[in-house]
Design a protein around this motif. Sequence first.
Motif, PDB file in Angstrom:
ATOM      1  N   ASN A  15      -4.091  22.782 -19.533  1.00  0.00           N
ATOM      2  CA  ASN A  15      -4.924  23.828 -18.934  1.00  0.00           C
ATOM      3  C   ASN A  15      -4.105  24.889 -18.183  1.00  0.00           C
ATOM      4  OD1 ASN A  15      -4.244  22.185 -16.742  1.00  0.00           O
ATOM      5  ND2 ASN A  15      -6.240  22.401 -15.762  1.00  0.00           N
ATOM      6  N   CYS A  16      -2.903  25.129 -18.671  1.00  0.00           N
ATOM      7  CA  CYS A  16      -2.101  26.223 -18.122  1.00  0.00           C
ATOM      8  C   CYS A  16      -1.208  26.750 -19.242  1.00  0.00           C
ATOM      9  CB  CYS A  16      -1.284  25.782 -16.910  1.00  0.00           C
ATOM     10  SG  CYS A  16       0.081  24.661 -17.259  1.00  0.00           S
ATOM     11  N   THR A  17      -0.606  27.897 -18.990  1.00  0.00           N
ATOM     12  CA  THR A  17       0.281  28.483 -19.995  1.00  0.00           C
ATOM     13  C   THR A  17       1.637  27.785 -19.961  1.00  0.00           C
ATOM     14  OG1 THR A  17       1.214  30.134 -18.496  1.00  0.00           O
ATOM     15  CG2 THR A  17      -0.828  30.746 -19.664  1.00  0.00           C
ATOM     16  N   GLN A  18       2.417  27.992 -20.996  1.00  0.00           N
ATOM     17  CA  GLN A  18       3.766  27.427 -21.031  1.00  0.00           C
ATOM     18  C   GLN A  18       4.611  27.988 -19.892  1.00  0.00           C
ATOM     19  OE1 GLN A  18       5.193  28.273 -24.984  1.00  0.00           O
ATOM     20  NE2 GLN A  18       4.275  26.412 -25.830  1.00  0.00           N
ATOM     21  N   GLY A  19       4.418  29.256 -19.572  1.00  0.00           N
ATOM     22  CA  GLY A  19       5.150  29.871 -18.464  1.00  0.00           C
ATOM     23  C   GLY A  19       4.799  29.227 -17.131  1.00  0.00           C
ATOM     24  N   GLU A  20       3.506  28.960 -16.920  1.00  0.00           N
ATOM     25  CA  GLU A  20       3.091  28.290 -15.685  1.00  0.00           C
ATOM     26  C   GLU A  20       3.682  26.888 -15.610  1.00  0.00           C
ATOM     27  OE1 GLU A  20      -1.279  30.250 -14.793  1.00  0.00           O
ATOM     28  OE2 GLU A  20      -1.099  28.795 -16.423  1.00  0.00           O
ATOM     29  N   SER A  95     -10.172  14.746  -1.584  1.00  0.00           N
ATOM     30  CA  SER A  95     -10.362  16.183  -1.802  1.00  0.00           C
ATOM     31  C   SER A  95     -11.119  16.420  -3.094  1.00  0.00           C
ATOM     32  CB  SER A  95      -9.015  16.899  -1.913  1.00  0.00           C
ATOM     33  OG  SER A  95      -8.289  16.811  -0.720  1.00  0.00           O
ATOM     34  N   LEU A  96     -11.925  17.470  -3.100  1.00  0.00           N
ATOM     35  CA  LEU A  96     -12.525  17.920  -4.342  1.00  0.00           C
ATOM     36  C   LEU A  96     -11.422  18.641  -5.103  1.00  0.00           C
ATOM     37  CD1 LEU A  96     -14.821  18.496  -6.312  1.00  0.00           C
ATOM     38  CD2 LEU A  96     -15.337  20.546  -4.954  1.00  0.00           C
ATOM     39  N   MET A  97     -11.048  18.085  -6.244  1.00  0.00           N
ATOM     40  CA  MET A  97     -10.005  18.685  -7.071  1.00  0.00           C
ATOM     41  C   MET A  97     -10.678  19.295  -8.298  1.00  0.00           C
ATOM     42  SD  MET A  97      -6.849  17.881  -5.906  1.00  0.00           S
ATOM     43  CE  MET A  97      -6.090  16.712  -4.792  1.00  0.00           C
ATOM     44  N   THR A  98     -10.421  20.569  -8.524  1.00  0.00           N
ATOM     45  CA  THR A  98     -10.977  21.235  -9.689  1.00  0.00           C
ATOM     46  C   THR A  98      -9.856  21.551 -10.670  1.00  0.00           C
ATOM     47  OG1 THR A  98     -10.799  23.397  -8.627  1.00  0.00           O
ATOM     48  CG2 THR A  98     -12.911  22.244  -8.429  1.00  0.00           C
ATOM     49  N   ALA A  99     -10.204  21.528 -11.940  1.00  0.00           N
ATOM     50  CA  ALA A  99      -9.253  21.849 -13.006  1.00  0.00           C
ATOM     51  C   ALA A  99      -9.870  22.916 -13.896  1.00  0.00           C
ATOM     52  CB  ALA A  99      -8.937  20.605 -13.836  1.00  0.00           C
ATOM     53  N   ARG A 100      -9.105  23.951 -14.149  1.00  0.00           N
ATOM     54  CA  ARG A 100      -9.537  24.962 -15.111  1.00  0.00           C
ATOM     55  C   ARG A 100      -9.643  24.286 -16.463  1.00  0.00           C
ATOM     56  NH1 ARG A 100      -5.463  29.567 -15.222  1.00  0.00           N
ATOM     57  NH2 ARG A 100      -4.295  28.109 -16.498  1.00  0.00           N
ATOM     58  N   LYS A 101     -10.717  24.572 -17.199  1.00  0.00           N
ATOM     59  CA  LYS A 101     -10.882  23.963 -18.515  1.00  0.00           C
ATOM     60  C   LYS A 101      -9.819  24.502 -19.472  1.00  0.00           C
ATOM     61  CE  LYS A 101     -14.978  22.551 -19.766  1.00  0.00           C
ATOM     62  NZ  LYS A 101     -16.351  22.526 -20.264  1.00  0.00           N
ATOM     63  N   ALA A 102      -9.492  23.710 -20.457  1.00  0.00           N
ATOM     64  CA  ALA A 102      -8.527  24.123 -21.478  1.00  0.00           C
ATOM     65  C   ALA A 102      -9.214  25.085 -22.454  1.00  0.00           C
ATOM     66  CB  ALA A 102      -8.004  22.900 -22.223  1.00  0.00           C
ATOM     67  N   GLY A 103      -8.434  25.916 -23.101  1.00  0.00           N
ATOM     68  CA  GLY A 103      -8.941  26.778 -24.168  1.00  0.00           C
ATOM     69  C   GLY A 103      -9.787  27.939 -23.689  1.00  0.00           C
ATOM     70  N   PRO A 104     -10.723  28.378 -24.556  1.00  0.00           N
ATOM     71  CA  PRO A 104     -11.530  29.568 -24.246  1.00  0.00           C
ATOM     72  C   PRO A 104     -12.340  29.438 -22.956  1.00  0.00           C
ATOM     73  CG  PRO A 104     -11.829  28.922 -26.542  1.00  0.00           C
ATOM     74  CD  PRO A 104     -11.017  27.852 -25.880  1.00  0.00           C
ATOM     75  N   GLY A 106     -11.605  27.855 -20.208  1.00  0.00           N
ATOM     76  CA  GLY A 106     -10.730  28.090 -19.068  1.00  0.00           C
ATOM     77  C   GLY A 106     -10.350  29.549 -18.914  1.00  0.00           C
ATOM     78  N   ARG A 107     -10.167  30.232 -20.040  1.00  0.00           N
ATOM     79  CA  ARG A 107      -9.835  31.657 -19.967  1.00  0.00           C
ATOM     80  C   ARG A 107     -11.009  32.468 -19.427  1.00  0.00           C
ATOM     81  NH1 ARG A 107      -7.002  29.982 -24.516  1.00  0.00           N
ATOM     82  NH2 ARG A 107      -8.610  30.594 -25.999  1.00  0.00           N
ATOM     83  N   GLN A 108     -12.227  31.928 -19.561  1.00  0.00           N
ATOM     84  CA  GLN A 108     -13.414  32.598 -19.017  1.00  0.00           C
ATOM     85  C   GLN A 108     -13.687  32.172 -17.573  1.00  0.00           C
ATOM     86  OE1 GLN A 108     -16.595  31.696 -21.710  1.00  0.00           O
ATOM     87  NE2 GLN A 108     -15.824  33.039 -23.308  1.00  0.00           N
ATOM     88  N   GLY A 109     -12.868  31.282 -17.043  1.00  0.00           N
ATOM     89  CA  GLY A 109     -13.023  30.868 -15.662  1.00  0.00           C
ATOM     90  C   GLY A 109     -13.774  29.565 -15.448  1.00  0.00           C
TER      91      GLY A 109
END
Length: 162
Positions: A15-20, A95-104, A106-109
Amino acid sequence: MLAVTESAIRKSFVNCTQGEAKRMAVPKDLETRPWDDLDFLGWRDPAAPQRAYLVTESEGRLVGVVLRAATHQTGRARHSMCSLCLTTHLGDGVSLMTARKAGPGGRQGDSVGTYICSDLACSLYLRGKKRSEPRMPEPLPLPERIDRVRTALATFLRKVAE
């Protein structure tokens, strides 16, 4: 969990870019981690305490997710329970831990979240290697508790990958 290398960790994130992934802070003490006692590797970023990372084996491969810890009110004593290991903590221990979804998504938030031990040491609490207060008795034998954590973690990872 089998011991993993920094390179394998960086390649595992979904759920992140290769650069991240290349820029993230990976623990320097990988060779001294208690791998036999870990169901997943979790750590907080020392430079950005609200950022956390979790890496585990899932369906025969290494899967990593970037997490963000929600901020919460301080000054109030409260009891919280981790959704993975069911350990109870007083204060900021969960803690409430949130993760950006993978793929489209996640790109939409889009993101998903769950309550996790703030120090990401669920495996060690589960096995009695770390203690929390207040401590609640656990009726299940250790193998069943380990299965419960792995199932809960797999469910969370599936939601991130959707």
